[in-house]
Design an enzyme around this catalytic site. Sequence first.
Site, PDB file in Angstrom:
ATOM      1  CG  ASP A 171      41.296 -34.634 -25.819  1.00 39.96           C
ATOM      2  OD1 ASP A 171      40.069 -34.519 -25.947  1.00 39.96           O
ATOM      3  OD2 ASP A 171      42.118 -33.996 -26.536  1.00 39.96           O
ATOM      4  CB  ILE A 172      45.267 -35.930 -29.311  1.00 38.73           C
ATOM      5  CG1 ILE A 172      46.624 -36.197 -29.926  1.00 38.73           C
ATOM      6  CG2 ILE A 172      44.576 -34.740 -29.945  1.00 38.73           C
ATOM      7  CD1 ILE A 172      46.562 -36.650 -31.377  1.00 38.73           C
ATOM      8  CG  ASN A 179      31.782 -30.077 -26.069  1.00 37.46           C
ATOM      9  OD1 ASN A 179      31.307 -29.434 -25.140  1.00 37.46           O
ATOM     10  ND2 ASN A 179      33.078 -30.314 -26.182  1.00 37.46           N
ATOM     11  CD  GLU A 234      37.579 -29.331 -31.731  1.00 34.73           C
ATOM     12  OE1 GLU A 234      38.408 -30.251 -31.851  1.00 34.73           O
ATOM     13  OE2 GLU A 234      37.774 -28.318 -31.034  1.00 34.73           O
ATOM     14  CB  VAL A 235      35.301 -35.768 -33.035  1.00 37.54           C
ATOM     15  CG1 VAL A 235      35.307 -37.160 -33.663  1.00 37.54           C
ATOM     16  CG2 VAL A 235      36.709 -35.174 -33.022  1.00 37.54           C
ATOM     17  CG  HIS A 279      33.293 -37.229 -27.974  1.00 37.06           C
ATOM     18  ND1 HIS A 279      32.847 -36.890 -29.237  1.00 37.06           N
ATOM     19  CD2 HIS A 279      33.845 -36.101 -27.467  1.00 37.06           C
ATOM     20  CE1 HIS A 279      33.139 -35.626 -29.496  1.00 37.06           C
ATOM     21  NE2 HIS A 279      33.726 -35.116 -28.422  1.00 37.06           N
ATOM     22  CG  HIS A 307      35.381 -33.969 -23.510  1.00 38.17           C
ATOM     23  ND1 HIS A 307      36.538 -33.568 -24.152  1.00 38.17           N
ATOM     24  CD2 HIS A 307      34.399 -33.849 -24.434  1.00 38.17           C
ATOM     25  CE1 HIS A 307      36.261 -33.221 -25.406  1.00 38.17           C
ATOM     26  NE2 HIS A 307      34.958 -33.379 -25.593  1.00 38.17           N
TER      27      HIS A 307
HETATM   28  P1  5GP Z   1      34.723 -32.208 -29.121  1.00 40.74           P
HETATM   29  O1  5GP Z   1      35.084 -30.775 -29.336  1.00 40.74           O
HETATM   30  O2  5GP Z   1      34.214 -32.849 -30.375  1.00 40.74           O
HETATM   31  O3  5GP Z   1      33.795 -32.392 -27.950  1.00 40.74           O
HETATM   32  O4  5GP Z   1      36.044 -32.937 -28.667  1.00 40.74           O
HETATM   33  C1  5GP Z   1      36.868 -33.620 -29.539  1.00 40.74           C
HETATM   34  C2  5GP Z   1      38.125 -33.942 -28.770  1.00 40.74           C
HETATM   35  O5  5GP Z   1      38.837 -34.911 -29.508  1.00 40.74           O
HETATM   36  C3  5GP Z   1      39.062 -32.748 -28.586  1.00 40.74           C
HETATM   37  O6  5GP Z   1      39.268 -32.534 -27.197  1.00 40.74           O
HETATM   38  C4  5GP Z   1      40.340 -33.168 -29.302  1.00 40.74           C
HETATM   39  O7  5GP Z   1      41.496 -32.761 -28.635  1.00 40.74           O
HETATM   40  C5  5GP Z   1      40.216 -34.673 -29.359  1.00 40.74           C
HETATM   41  N1  5GP Z   1      40.864 -35.291 -30.513  1.00 40.74           N
HETATM   42  C6  5GP Z   1      40.782 -34.880 -31.817  1.00 40.74           C
HETATM   43  N2  5GP Z   1      41.480 -35.693 -32.599  1.00 40.74           N
HETATM   44  C7  5GP Z   1      41.991 -36.654 -31.796  1.00 40.74           C
HETATM   45  C8  5GP Z   1      42.817 -37.798 -32.039  1.00 40.74           C
HETATM   46  O8  5GP Z   1      43.214 -38.104 -33.165  1.00 40.74           O
HETATM   47  N3  5GP Z   1      43.156 -38.555 -30.959  1.00 40.74           N
HETATM   48  C9  5GP Z   1      42.726 -38.252 -29.698  1.00 40.74           C
HETATM   49  N4  5GP Z   1      43.132 -39.068 -28.704  1.00 40.74           N
HETATM   50  N5  5GP Z   1      41.958 -37.190 -29.436  1.00 40.74           N
HETATM   51  C10 5GP Z   1      41.601 -36.401 -30.472  1.00 40.74           C
END
Ligand code: 5GP
Length: 128
Positions: A44-45, A102, A110-111, A115, A117
């Site tokens: 994760d970034i 999530n 968010e994405v 996925h 974690h």
């Molecule tokens: P969500 O909130 O959708 O469950 O988690 C999305 C995750 O993707 C977040 O923890 C965020 O830090 C990670 N993320 C967002 N953009 C990028 C990216 O460009 N590269 C990587 N490696 N992780 C990302």
Amino acid sequence: MISIKNLPKGNSMYDNNNIFAKILRKEIPCTQVHEDDNSLFFNDINPQAKIHVLGIPKVQCVDFTDFVSSYDTNTIALFFKSVDNVIDKLNIKESGYRLVCNSGDHGGQEVPHFHVHILAGEKIGPMR
Ligand code: 5GP
């Protein structure tokens, strides 16, 4: 070039330009942890723990429900087997880990590509 399987009919909400679709197509880089025919795992970034790995299936799916309802049992099982293999590879089975997924607005997703974690490497603490 990785091919992302076509989304079955009826699921037109998938955004092909979401950041994880771009990572799958190698249009933007990631720090890869594991890759196989069915899945990709990368750091994760913005890590929320010492180990924070994201795992995504190589199919078009918005979230968990989309994944399990749109794809066959074998595709679903292969992804979760890969999650377990990565947990093995990270050597965190004994010390423990948290697996998070999530979904949607209330889940804080968010994405919009399904996925998981994998959080580990230290005590992760309470759920909230
Ligand atoms: P969500 O909130 O959708 O469950 O988690 C999305 C995750 O993707 C977040 O923890 C965020 O830090 C990670 N993320 C967002 N953009 C990028 C990216 O460009 N590269 C990587 N490696 N992780 C990302």
